[in-house]
Design a protein around this motif. Sequence first.
Motif, PDB file in Angstrom:
ATOM      1  N   ASP A  62     -28.169 112.348  -4.743  1.00  0.00           N
ATOM      2  CA  ASP A  62     -27.026 112.870  -5.483  1.00  0.00           C
ATOM      3  C   ASP A  62     -27.451 113.434  -6.828  1.00  0.00           C
ATOM      4  N   LEU A  63     -28.489 112.851  -7.428  1.00  0.00           N
ATOM      5  CA  LEU A  63     -28.923 113.282  -8.753  1.00  0.00           C
ATOM      6  C   LEU A  63     -29.811 114.515  -8.707  1.00  0.00           C
ATOM      7  N   TYR A  64     -30.789 114.522  -7.807  1.00  0.00           N
ATOM      8  CA  TYR A  64     -31.877 115.500  -7.894  1.00  0.00           C
ATOM      9  C   TYR A  64     -31.953 116.462  -6.725  1.00  0.00           C
ATOM     10  N   GLY A  65     -31.082 116.313  -5.737  1.00  0.00           N
ATOM     11  CA  GLY A  65     -31.167 117.157  -4.555  1.00  0.00           C
ATOM     12  C   GLY A  65     -31.670 116.370  -3.360  1.00  0.00           C
ATOM     13  N   GLN A  66     -31.560 116.962  -2.195  1.00  0.00           N
ATOM     14  CA  GLN A  66     -31.844 116.273  -0.932  1.00  0.00           C
ATOM     15  C   GLN A  66     -33.209 115.596  -0.955  1.00  0.00           C
ATOM     16  N   TYR A  67     -33.266 114.390  -0.371  1.00  0.00           N
ATOM     17  CA  TYR A  67     -34.537 113.669  -0.237  1.00  0.00           C
ATOM     18  C   TYR A  67     -35.551 114.591   0.425  1.00  0.00           C
TER      19      TYR A  67
ATOM     20  N   PHE B  36     -34.520 121.990 -11.837  1.00  0.00           N
ATOM     21  CA  PHE B  36     -35.975 121.965 -11.959  1.00  0.00           C
ATOM     22  C   PHE B  36     -36.612 121.559 -10.632  1.00  0.00           C
ATOM     23  N   ALA B  37     -36.050 120.526  -9.973  1.00  0.00           N
ATOM     24  CA  ALA B  37     -36.564 120.097  -8.682  1.00  0.00           C
ATOM     25  C   ALA B  37     -36.423 121.199  -7.640  1.00  0.00           C
ATOM     26  N   GLU B  38     -35.310 121.914  -7.682  1.00  0.00           N
ATOM     27  CA  GLU B  38     -35.094 122.995  -6.723  1.00  0.00           C
ATOM     28  C   GLU B  38     -36.089 124.140  -6.934  1.00  0.00           C
ATOM     29  N   MET B  39     -36.361 124.437  -8.207  1.00  0.00           N
ATOM     30  CA  MET B  39     -37.242 125.557  -8.524  1.00  0.00           C
ATOM     31  C   MET B  39     -38.708 125.252  -8.241  1.00  0.00           C
TER      32      MET B  39
ATOM     33  N   VAL C 295     -36.488 125.054 -18.321  1.00  0.00           N
ATOM     34  CA  VAL C 295     -35.316 124.915 -17.450  1.00  0.00           C
ATOM     35  C   VAL C 295     -34.206 124.160 -18.175  1.00  0.00           C
ATOM     36  N   ILE C 296     -34.569 123.086 -18.885  1.00  0.00           N
ATOM     37  CA  ILE C 296     -33.546 122.306 -19.591  1.00  0.00           C
ATOM     38  C   ILE C 296     -32.881 123.162 -20.671  1.00  0.00           C
TER      39      ILE C 296
END
Length: 331
Positions: free
Chosen positions: A2-7, A161-164, A178-179
């Motif tokens: 939920d926080l950072y995107g799909q496992y 950031f995780a997605e990128m 990114v932030i």
Amino acid sequence: SDLYGQYPWNKLDAVTMPNSFSGGFGPASTIMMSKFAFEAAPGSNGYWGALMLISHELGHQWWGNFVEMADVPSIIISEGLAEFSSNYHFEQLTGSRWGFVDNGLSYMYTVPHDEEPFLISPYVHTSPYYYQVVYNKGSQVFDMLRTEIGEEVLLAALSQFAEMYGYEYANVFELFDVIEDVSGQDLGAFFEQWLEGKGYIKAELSGEYFEDEGICRLRARQIKGPPFTFTLPITLEHTDGSFSEQSIKIDSGDADFELAVDKPVLRVIPDPRRKQMRHLYAGLPGDLDLSGVVDGEDLVEMGFAYQVNIIMGEGYGSYFVSNEAYNGLAD
């Protein structure tokens, strides 16, 4: 997720290691932990420690594995964010900031700051204070950033950031780019003082409440070193037992503030949940409640701080219990 995107992996293996194994390790799609983490029963002494260890190693599935640090100075991407994830999970689950507070105090009280490496030093891993700086301070940096730009904004930035950079290498400068993009704020001063600098906030606070004007006047004077720029949360306790919250932005060594209040103030409590790495001192020695005078209220504040009773009377025949039932108006 939920926080950072799909496992990011198709499974998660949990591996038991002997208790001689040093805590935990989180390679891709796996968490390896000492046996005690699997044996800690809910409510036992080791349960919360085991929970935080598991949370830290799960955090590595995103931070350190999904997004890999490009170089040693970017180790905050791995260990700092994994420790932040652990403390954040603990806070959401229990309502307690114990993990963050413990990290901040561990760093402040155990690191001689003339020997402290910069958080993004290429030699930080060779320092005897590696753990306190990278794990403890690293986690606190993201927690303080949460105060500066807001929790929703920070979590949205980390998710982006995780997605990128998923399945790729990234450095700490790319993380903060990114932030900054997501927050719309220039974080150069924050980056410079917490990642490229040393030490923590040390400030004297003094204040006075003016009932006829409906104003609390506060002064913050930073001591011992270059001044930090930071947001200081303020909680005001009122004479009717209620509380209100405000915050002040401190960006100089000496700063004066006026806080408008709509009902009488009993005491001023700076940063009660320790959202900043700081030592705060009373500008007027003994004035612990920042009322502008040293009086019996401050004795009670001392009792609160040290969780002790106040002995009164000749022969110590009576004592005062400083707890939440205390009525300040009967001082």
